[in-house]
Design an enzyme around this catalytic site. Structure first.
Site, mmCIF file in Angstrom:
data_model
loop_
_atom_site.group_PDB
_atom_site.id
_atom_site.type_symbol
_atom_site.label_atom_id
_atom_site.label_comp_id
_atom_site.label_asym_id
_atom_site.label_seq_id
_atom_site.Cartn_x
_atom_site.Cartn_y
_atom_site.Cartn_z
ATOM 1 N N LEU A 68 0.818 -1.209 0.000
ATOM 2 C CA LEU A 68 0.000 0.000 0.000
ATOM 3 C C LEU A 68 0.854 1.263 0.000
ATOM 4 O O LEU A 68 0.451 2.284 -0.568
ATOM 5 C CB LEU A 68 -0.979 -0.025 1.171
ATOM 6 N N ALA A 71 1.593 1.622 -3.619
ATOM 7 C CA ALA A 71 0.407 2.085 -4.347
ATOM 8 C C ALA A 71 0.149 3.564 -4.099
ATOM 9 O O ALA A 71 -0.065 4.345 -5.036
ATOM 10 C CB ALA A 71 -0.811 1.250 -3.951
ATOM 11 N N GLU A 72 0.179 3.966 -2.836
ATOM 12 C CA GLU A 72 -0.049 5.378 -2.485
ATOM 13 C C GLU A 72 1.037 6.265 -3.084
ATOM 14 O O GLU A 72 0.759 7.336 -3.611
ATOM 15 C CB GLU A 72 -0.085 5.539 -0.968
ATOM 16 N N GLY A 73 2.276 5.794 -2.998
ATOM 17 C CA GLY A 73 3.383 6.577 -3.556
ATOM 18 C C GLY A 73 3.255 6.772 -5.052
ATOM 19 O O GLY A 73 3.452 7.882 -5.569
ATOM 20 N N SER A 76 -0.015 9.027 -5.751
ATOM 21 C CA SER A 76 0.122 10.413 -5.309
ATOM 22 C C SER A 76 1.145 11.180 -6.143
ATOM 23 O O SER A 76 0.926 12.343 -6.491
ATOM 24 C CB SER A 76 0.492 10.466 -3.826
#
Length: 152
Positions: A68, A71-73, A76
Site C-alpha cells: 500500500l 500504491a499510495e506513492g 500520489s
C-alpha cells in the site's frame, strides 16, 4: 482513457518528475525503502523496489502494508502530473488493496494507471507485481483530492 491535462512537452514533464523524485527520495519513505521511479507519462507511473529485510513481515514475506505504500506513492506522485505544485497539490483520501500473492526475494514493481482524472479528483489503479516471476501481488485503488494551496 484518462482526461490528462494537456502538456506541452512530455519529455520535459518526465524530466521534472525524475528530478522531483531524486530531490525528495532520501528524506522520505521512498529512500528508507529504496523505492525508485522507473518511468512516468501522462497515463502511467512505474516504481520499483528490492525485497530487503526492511520491507518484510516477521515470517519473511513482503509486508502487505508496503504494497500500500507503493500504491499510495505511485498514485500520489502521478496525481501531480500537469499540476502547478505552487498552486495545487494532491492529497490521498482513499486507498484499498487486495493482497493476492506475496514474495520473499527479488524485486517488486508498482504500475499505476489513471482510471479517472477530473478537476478535483484523480483515481488510479495500481498493480504490484513480482518482477522475476511476473506474479501479481496486490491490486489497489487510490483516490487523490486536488487541493488548492492557501494564498499568503
Amino acid at each position: 482513457m484518462s482526461e490528462a491535462p494537456e502538456t506541452p512537452d512530455v519529455t520535459a514533464m518526465r524530466a521534472t518528475f525524475i528530478d522531483m523524485w531524486a530531490t525528495s527520495k532520501m528524506r522520505t519513505v521512498n529512500g528508507a525503502l529504496d523505492i525508485d521511479l522507473v518511468d512516468v507519462d501522462a497515463d502511467t507511473v512505474t516504481l520499483r523496489m528490492p525485497l530487503t529485510d526492511a520491507v518484510k513481515q516477521p515470517f519473511g514475506l513482503l509486508h502487505g502494508g508496503v504494497n500500500l505504500v507503493l500504491a499510495e506513492g505511485a498514485a500520489s506522485l502521478h496525481a501531480c502530473w500537469g499540476l502547478d505544485l505552487t498552486e495545487r497539490v494532491p492529497v490521498g483520501i482513499e486507498i484499498n488493496g487486495s493482497h493476492v500473492g506475496s514474495a520473499r526475494e527479488g524485486t517488486v514493481e508498482a504500475v499505476g494507471r489513471v482510471i479517472r482524472r477530473g478537476r478535483t479528483l484523480v483515481v488510479h489503479e495500481v498493480t504490484v507485481t513480482h518482477v522475476e516471476s511476473g506474479r501479481t501481488l496486490c491490486v489497489a485503488r487510490v483516490t487523490n483530492l486536488i487541493r488548492t494551496l492557501p494564498t499568503t
